[in-house]
Design a protein around this motif. Structure first.
Motif, mmCIF file in Angstrom:
data_model
loop_
_atom_site.group_PDB
_atom_site.id
_atom_site.type_symbol
_atom_site.label_atom_id
_atom_site.label_comp_id
_atom_site.label_asym_id
_atom_site.label_seq_id
_atom_site.Cartn_x
_atom_site.Cartn_y
_atom_site.Cartn_z
ATOM 1 N N VAL A 385 0.957 -1.096 -0.097
ATOM 2 C CA VAL A 385 -0.077 -0.190 -0.024
ATOM 3 C C VAL A 385 0.886 1.225 -0.051
ATOM 4 C CG1 VAL A 385 -1.750 1.312 1.231
ATOM 5 C CG2 VAL A 385 -1.699 -1.244 1.151
ATOM 6 N N GLU A 386 1.001 1.854 -1.198
ATOM 7 C CA GLU A 386 2.048 3.016 -1.114
ATOM 8 C C GLU A 386 1.307 4.396 -0.759
ATOM 9 O OE1 GLU A 386 4.879 2.319 -3.337
ATOM 10 O OE2 GLU A 386 5.511 4.206 -2.622
ATOM 11 N N CYS A 387 2.119 5.020 -0.047
ATOM 12 C CA CYS A 387 1.594 6.318 0.467
ATOM 13 C C CYS A 387 2.457 7.567 0.141
ATOM 14 C CB CYS A 387 1.514 6.302 2.107
ATOM 15 S SG CYS A 387 0.505 5.033 2.582
ATOM 16 N N CYS A 388 1.551 8.553 -0.172
ATOM 17 C CA CYS A 388 2.289 9.924 -0.486
ATOM 18 C C CYS A 388 1.405 10.907 0.081
ATOM 19 C CB CYS A 388 2.226 10.020 -2.193
ATOM 20 S SG CYS A 388 2.991 11.448 -2.700
ATOM 21 N N LEU A 389 2.084 11.587 0.884
ATOM 22 C CA LEU A 389 1.359 12.849 1.575
ATOM 23 C C LEU A 389 0.864 13.771 0.834
ATOM 24 C CD1 LEU A 389 3.136 12.810 4.816
ATOM 25 C CD2 LEU A 389 0.775 12.423 4.912
ATOM 26 N N ASP A 390 1.539 14.351 -0.400
ATOM 27 C CA ASP A 390 1.283 15.290 -1.067
ATOM 28 C C ASP A 390 1.688 14.859 -2.578
ATOM 29 O OD1 ASP A 390 0.960 17.627 -2.335
ATOM 30 O OD2 ASP A 390 2.040 18.958 -1.215
ATOM 31 N N PRO A 391 0.851 14.493 -3.431
ATOM 32 C CA PRO A 391 1.328 13.948 -4.722
ATOM 33 C C PRO A 391 1.957 15.101 -5.462
ATOM 34 C CG PRO A 391 -0.737 13.216 -4.193
ATOM 35 C CD PRO A 391 -0.527 14.153 -2.911
ATOM 36 N N ASP A 392 1.608 16.473 -5.268
ATOM 37 C CA ASP A 392 2.170 17.678 -5.932
ATOM 38 C C ASP A 392 3.556 17.823 -5.637
ATOM 39 O OD1 ASP A 392 -0.277 17.740 -7.371
ATOM 40 O OD2 ASP A 392 -1.241 19.071 -5.804
ATOM 41 N N ASN A 393 3.984 17.242 -4.413
ATOM 42 C CA ASN A 393 5.240 17.771 -3.742
ATOM 43 C C ASN A 393 5.801 16.670 -3.182
ATOM 44 O OD1 ASN A 393 7.449 18.946 -2.923
ATOM 45 N ND2 ASN A 393 6.165 20.090 -1.082
ATOM 46 N N PRO A 394 5.955 15.295 -3.926
ATOM 47 C CA PRO A 394 6.430 14.055 -3.172
ATOM 48 C C PRO A 394 7.630 14.435 -2.417
ATOM 49 C CG PRO A 394 6.111 13.827 -5.448
ATOM 50 C CD PRO A 394 5.853 15.307 -5.273
ATOM 51 N N ASN A 395 7.735 13.618 -1.130
ATOM 52 C CA ASN A 395 8.896 13.833 -0.421
ATOM 53 C C ASN A 395 9.069 12.470 0.251
ATOM 54 O OD1 ASN A 395 10.528 13.928 1.814
ATOM 55 N ND2 ASN A 395 10.178 16.215 1.938
ATOM 56 N N GLU A 396 10.080 11.743 -0.183
ATOM 57 C CA GLU A 396 10.143 10.196 0.165
ATOM 58 C C GLU A 396 10.602 10.206 1.642
ATOM 59 O OE1 GLU A 396 12.119 7.962 -2.620
ATOM 60 O OE2 GLU A 396 12.562 6.373 -1.221
ATOM 61 N N GLU A 397 11.253 11.171 2.254
ATOM 62 C CA GLU A 397 11.620 10.991 3.548
ATOM 63 C C GLU A 397 10.277 11.335 4.316
ATOM 64 O OE1 GLU A 397 15.149 13.267 4.354
ATOM 65 O OE2 GLU A 397 14.829 13.175 6.326
ATOM 66 N N ARG A 398 9.799 12.134 4.110
ATOM 67 C CA ARG A 398 8.400 12.428 4.699
ATOM 68 C C ARG A 398 7.485 11.273 4.735
ATOM 69 N NH1 ARG A 398 5.755 17.402 2.285
ATOM 70 N NH2 ARG A 398 5.214 15.878 0.746
ATOM 71 N N ASP A 399 7.199 10.949 3.570
ATOM 72 C CA ASP A 399 6.437 9.707 3.481
ATOM 73 C C ASP A 399 6.603 8.417 4.303
ATOM 74 O OD1 ASP A 399 4.674 11.190 1.859
ATOM 75 O OD2 ASP A 399 5.767 10.755 -0.080
ATOM 76 N N THR A 400 8.141 8.384 4.136
ATOM 77 C CA THR A 400 8.626 7.121 4.977
ATOM 78 C C THR A 400 8.444 7.271 6.458
ATOM 79 O OG1 THR A 400 10.349 7.038 3.394
ATOM 80 C CG2 THR A 400 10.664 5.994 5.625
ATOM 81 N N THR A 401 8.573 8.563 6.737
ATOM 82 C CA THR A 401 8.397 8.963 8.416
ATOM 83 C C THR A 401 6.814 8.519 8.817
ATOM 84 O OG1 THR A 401 10.024 10.622 8.036
ATOM 85 C CG2 THR A 401 8.806 10.586 10.166
ATOM 86 N N PHE A 402 6.175 9.200 7.802
ATOM 87 C CA PHE A 402 4.574 8.826 7.938
ATOM 88 C C PHE A 402 4.185 7.494 8.220
ATOM 89 C CE2 PHE A 402 0.603 7.948 5.576
ATOM 90 C CZ PHE A 402 -0.278 8.634 6.779
ATOM 91 N N LEU A 403 4.917 6.749 7.258
ATOM 92 C CA LEU A 403 4.393 5.133 7.343
ATOM 93 C C LEU A 403 5.105 4.646 8.880
ATOM 94 C CD1 LEU A 403 4.629 3.785 3.740
ATOM 95 C CD2 LEU A 403 2.872 3.272 5.495
ATOM 96 N N LEU A 404 6.034 5.194 9.339
ATOM 97 C CA LEU A 404 6.487 4.577 10.489
ATOM 98 C C LEU A 404 5.391 4.935 11.688
ATOM 99 C CD1 LEU A 404 10.233 5.626 10.512
ATOM 100 C CD2 LEU A 404 9.384 3.529 10.206
ATOM 101 N N ASP A 405 4.862 6.340 11.606
ATOM 102 C CA ASP A 405 3.705 6.300 12.439
ATOM 103 C C ASP A 405 2.537 5.523 12.205
ATOM 104 O OD1 ASP A 405 4.864 8.606 13.534
ATOM 105 O OD2 ASP A 405 3.663 10.218 12.490
#
Ligand code: PLP
Length: 462
Positions: A385-405
């Motif tokens: 299940v792929e997650c992206c907090l902001d598709p207009d401004n993807p940020n892998e580090e941020r999305d990785t941290t989000f998934l840890l949450d």
């Protein structure tokens, strides 16, 4: 299940600072107080505080038959009593011989020669060494280059790691760059705008052909590929890709190695996925994990009769394949694998997966309505299940941290996830039922929605 933990959680965590875990930051060994897992039953694991959770990753894509299988425990104990070990060099043991015969019977095509290893990396390493050996025997020592793909994972020995294409995991780690060439990731979601999936497939197949032509077919020994790129985040290449890559390899006399360390033993509803799911009879096939359902370490490399016949016919006098391990064909691991196969047959696990996978896919696809979910990939009983907090401004580090949450929230609510960078990947024990799939999906939904609310309150972007 024992009644009381013998030592406290914090004692274990203290002692754990001597355990250098895989992929650990060596400047922070033991800094993280890891969850201590103490028990398993069915699809569940329990930690030292008594929290029982669904095992989302199935151990590590491996506990296919589920936890608490007394038959495996009994088989292992009986074999240990009879004979815990003997050298595979000069003699044989019945569990290893029986297992080899049984595996050859279920392996695709003419993959009748089973070389036992200690796990997946050593199976992949052995396959690559066999490819070199094969070409040496055939008098073409210059045919040694290997082609693999970005996003793939093939193991943690020097050669298998060199074939792995998880770029972030290559930092500071030397690779066999003179031997291995990585093709772009065959992830249809990353195709350029306006390109159809069919055109993307054509392009990825052409990538392989072009690389073979660039290096020279007389220089390329092998192409190694997972049918589904598991640790890369459950990347499912386009329909027909695996088969067409096999055809290209046949055209240019390049060995095709199917890495089925994850996809074999029921993960995709068959003992092996190469032929039954993707229509390919590879020259070599590697497996591990589900072979013993993780109860003991064991891997296997299958080599086709054709390759052995070519070596026989080559007239080369030095034909010893000087590759092997103290624990090749370990009798106790073989006994575990045999008991595991008995469970597959008796419980009809392959049929169960074929039926349950349909529900698993439908259920997980239902998560697509959560705004942070950018893609749901499912094949058999594996999913990303792929997650992206902001598709207009993807940020892998941020999305990785989000998934840890998300992982933490899921854990608090009864599900162990396995985030792989920006994707939550799942490969639960194959025994999972529809009701348990509902539970699993419900907890992921809760984790994603709760974490999203938290992140949204932190930023006004979302
Ligand atoms: N190949 C694939 C496709 C894998 O997923 C893995 C491990 O995850 C390996 C090889 C390496 O297996 P092991 O960790 O048993 O050495």
């Amino acid at each position: 299940m024992t009644d009381e933990p013998r030592i406290s959680t914090s004692d274990v965590q203290d002692m754990d600072k001597y355990f250098l875990h895989p992929w650990e930051d060596v400047t922070a060994i033991g800094a993280e107080a890891r969850t201590v897992i103490t028990h398993g039953d069915g699809i569940y694991i329990t930690d030292s505080d008594g929290n029982r959770m669904i095992d989302g990753p199935g151990g590590m894509w491996c506990v296919n038959a589920g936890y608490g299988r007394e038959e495996i425990v009994e088989a292992v104990a009986a074999q240990m009593r009879d004979l815990p070990y003997f050298s595979p060099w000069s003699v044989t043991t019945s569990p290893a011989a029986i297992l080899a015969e049984r595996l050859a019977a279920i392996a695709p095509g003419d993959l009748n020669n089973v070389f036992f290893t200690t796990g997946g990396s050593t199976a992949v390493d052995s396959a690559l060494r066999f490819a070199f050996f094969y070409n040496n025997c055939l008098g073409r020592p210059e045919k040694k280059q290997i082609i693999a793909r970005v996003g793939a994972y093939h193991g943690s020995t020097h050669l298998s790691a060199s074939c792995s294409g998880k770029i972030l995991e290559k930092v500071n780690m030397d690779m066999a760059e003179d031997l291995v060439h990585l093709l772009p990731k065959p992830n249809p979601a990353e195709r350029p705008e306006g390109m159809s999936v069919e055109e993307f497939c054509d392009e990825k197949v052409a990538d392989l052909e072009n690389k073979i032509l660039e290096l020279g077919p007389d220089k390329v020994a092998a192409f190694i590929a997972e049918p589904v790129l598991a640790s890369g985040g459950v990347i499912i290449p386009p329909e027909g890709y695996f088969k067409r890559c096999h055809e290209i390899c046949q055209e240019y006399d390049v060995l095709f190695i199917a890495d089925e360390v994850v996809t074999a033993f029921g993960r995709l509803g068959h003992y092996f996925a190469s032929k039954d799911v993707f229509g390919v009879e590879p020259d070599m096939l590697t497996t591990a994990k589900g072979l013993t359902s993780g109860y003991l370490p064991m891997g296997a490399l299958f080599i086709s009769d054709r390759l052995i016949a070519d070596i026989k016919a080559s007239g080369n006098s030095a034909k010893g394949f000087f590759n092997g391990f103290t624990y090749s064909g370990h009798p106790v691991a073989a006994a575990a694998a045999l008991a595991n196969l008995d469970i597959f047959e008796r419980d009809g696990l392959l049929d169960h997966v074929q039926k349950t996978a349909v529900y698993f896919e439908k259920s997980l696809r239902g998560l697509s309505d959560i705004p942070v979910v950018s893609e749901v990939r499912v094949k058999g009983l594996m999913a990303g299940v792929e997650c992206c907090l902001d598709p207009d401004n993807p940020n892998e580090e941020r999305d990785t941290t989000f998934l840890l949450d998300v992982d933490q929230i899921c854990q608090e609510n009864g599900l162990l996830l396995r985030p792989v960078y920006t994707a939550a990947v799942m490969s639960p024990p194959l025994t999972i039922t529809e009701t348990q799939i509902d539970d699993l999906t419900g907890i992921i939904r809760l984790g994603l929605e709760t974490a999203l609310t938290k992140w949204q309150s932190k930023t006004d972007r979302l």
